[in-house]
Design an enzyme around this catalytic site. Structure first.
Site, short mmCIF file in Angstrom:
data_model
loop_
_atom_site.label_atom_id
_atom_site.label_comp_id
_atom_site.label_asym_id
_atom_site.label_seq_id
_atom_site.Cartn_x
_atom_site.Cartn_y
_atom_site.Cartn_z
N HIS A 29 -39.38 82.91 -15.19
CA HIS A 29 -40.74 82.65 -14.74
C HIS A 29 -41.15 81.19 -14.89
O HIS A 29 -41.80 80.62 -14.01
CB HIS A 29 -41.74 83.53 -15.51
N GLU A 103 -40.42 83.25 -23.09
CA GLU A 103 -39.45 82.36 -22.47
C GLU A 103 -39.39 81.00 -23.16
O GLU A 103 -38.32 80.40 -23.29
CB GLU A 103 -39.76 82.23 -20.97
N ARG A 191 -69.50 93.10 -20.69
CA ARG A 191 -70.35 92.39 -19.74
C ARG A 191 -70.89 93.38 -18.71
O ARG A 191 -70.14 94.22 -18.20
CB ARG A 191 -69.55 91.31 -19.01
N ARG A 246 -72.78 84.47 -26.17
CA ARG A 246 -72.96 85.87 -25.81
C ARG A 246 -74.07 86.55 -26.60
O ARG A 246 -74.56 87.60 -26.19
CB ARG A 246 -71.65 86.62 -25.97
#
Length: 283
Positions: A29, A103, A191, A246
């Site tokens: 990847h 990786e 949310r 928040r």
């Protein structure tokens, strides 16, 4: 037929541009090899690919360069003195972060620092501040593929200590404590500014509970990072810049994004210098 031809043309141009790099890559990847990272043992992990060159230039404005870019995974290499440092974006959430961590570990990276953004849960934490994670609540999903839920997601002490000292040294207002690391941005962080404006029963009330339990913030990758690295005998830590409060509202404070990102980067780079001097990664 048109769709098939278009896909074939995409493959043709993609392969022409990356064939040589593909031949040299050792991991699928990231499109990186041990040769391309030049023996680096430490990596900084932003989520956003656009943040990678910003971090690289903060480390070394003249010697940094891009060495790979595939999907959400963009990698630059920068040097501090004689030490190569990898900066790789992970994308959003645990699944893609796990790929990057796995990786990079295969290529020899031993120490990881997540450099991201976050939403604060406590009223005393303001936009532009940074949160340094001691441990993460494992609601990320991905970490369960690496260790059972009873296994703690904790920061490595040397990385944590370097981040705390770094924040003080660069005069960035910081908060040290527990992070809630969610699998999703919307329902997992309770949310309701969404299409359905609905949160399932299992998650309804979760924000208030984390606030009551003293959890500092929400983000989406730290539990995966900390669980994986502990389970694999690697070192990891996390610093995130606060872009939403928040406890007050759900909206991201766009005017504070640049400051929050800059503060998190400044702390991570200062910590990186301390780690390379005081706690060099083992070969």
């Amino acid at each position: 037929m048109g769709a098939i031809l278009n896909y074939a043309m995409h493959e043709r141009f993609t392969s022409i541009g990356s064939q040589r790099r593909m031949e040299m890559s050792a991991v699928y990847h990231l499109k990186l090899s041990k040769k391309s990272i030049k023996g680096a043992r430490i990596a900084l992990l932003p989520g956003d690919p656009g943040r990678v060159p910003v971090i690289a230039s903060a480390i070394n404005n003249e010697g940094a360069s891009e060495i790979a870019c595939n999907r959400e995974f963009r990698t630059w290499l920068a040097d501090i003195d004689t030490h190569p440092v990898v900066i790789t974006s992970t994308g959003i959430g645990g699944p893609s972060a796990a790929i990057a961590i796995e990786e990079l570990a295969q290529l020899g990276i031993k120490t990881f620092i997540r450099v991201g953004t976050t939403g604060a849960l406590q009223r005393h934490i303001k936009a532009g501040d940074v949160v340094i994670t001691t441990a993460s609540v494992r609601i990320d999903g991905t970490s369960e593929h690496y260790a059972p839920l009873e296994y703690p997601a904790v920061s490595d002490y040397s990385v944590l200590n370097a981040l705390v000292e770094a924040a003080s040294s660069v005069n960035v207002r910081s908060h040290v404590g527990i992070t809630a690391s969610s699998a999703t941005f919307y329902p997992g962080q309770e949310r309701v500014d969404t299409f359905s404006r609905y949160v399932i029963r299992d998650l309804a009330g979760s924000k208030k509970e984390w606030e009551h339990l003293g959890v500092l913030n929400y983000e989406m990758e730290s539990a995966t990072l900390l669980t994986m690295c502990n389970a694999m005998g690697l070192r990891a830590g996390c610093v995130t810049g606060v872009i939403s409060e928040r406890s007050e509202k759900e909206k991201i404070i766009h005017s504070k994004i640049r400051a929050a990102e800059g503060n998190a980067i400044a702390v991570a780079v200062a910590a990186l210098r301390r780690l390379l001097t005081d706690y060099p990664p083992s070969p």
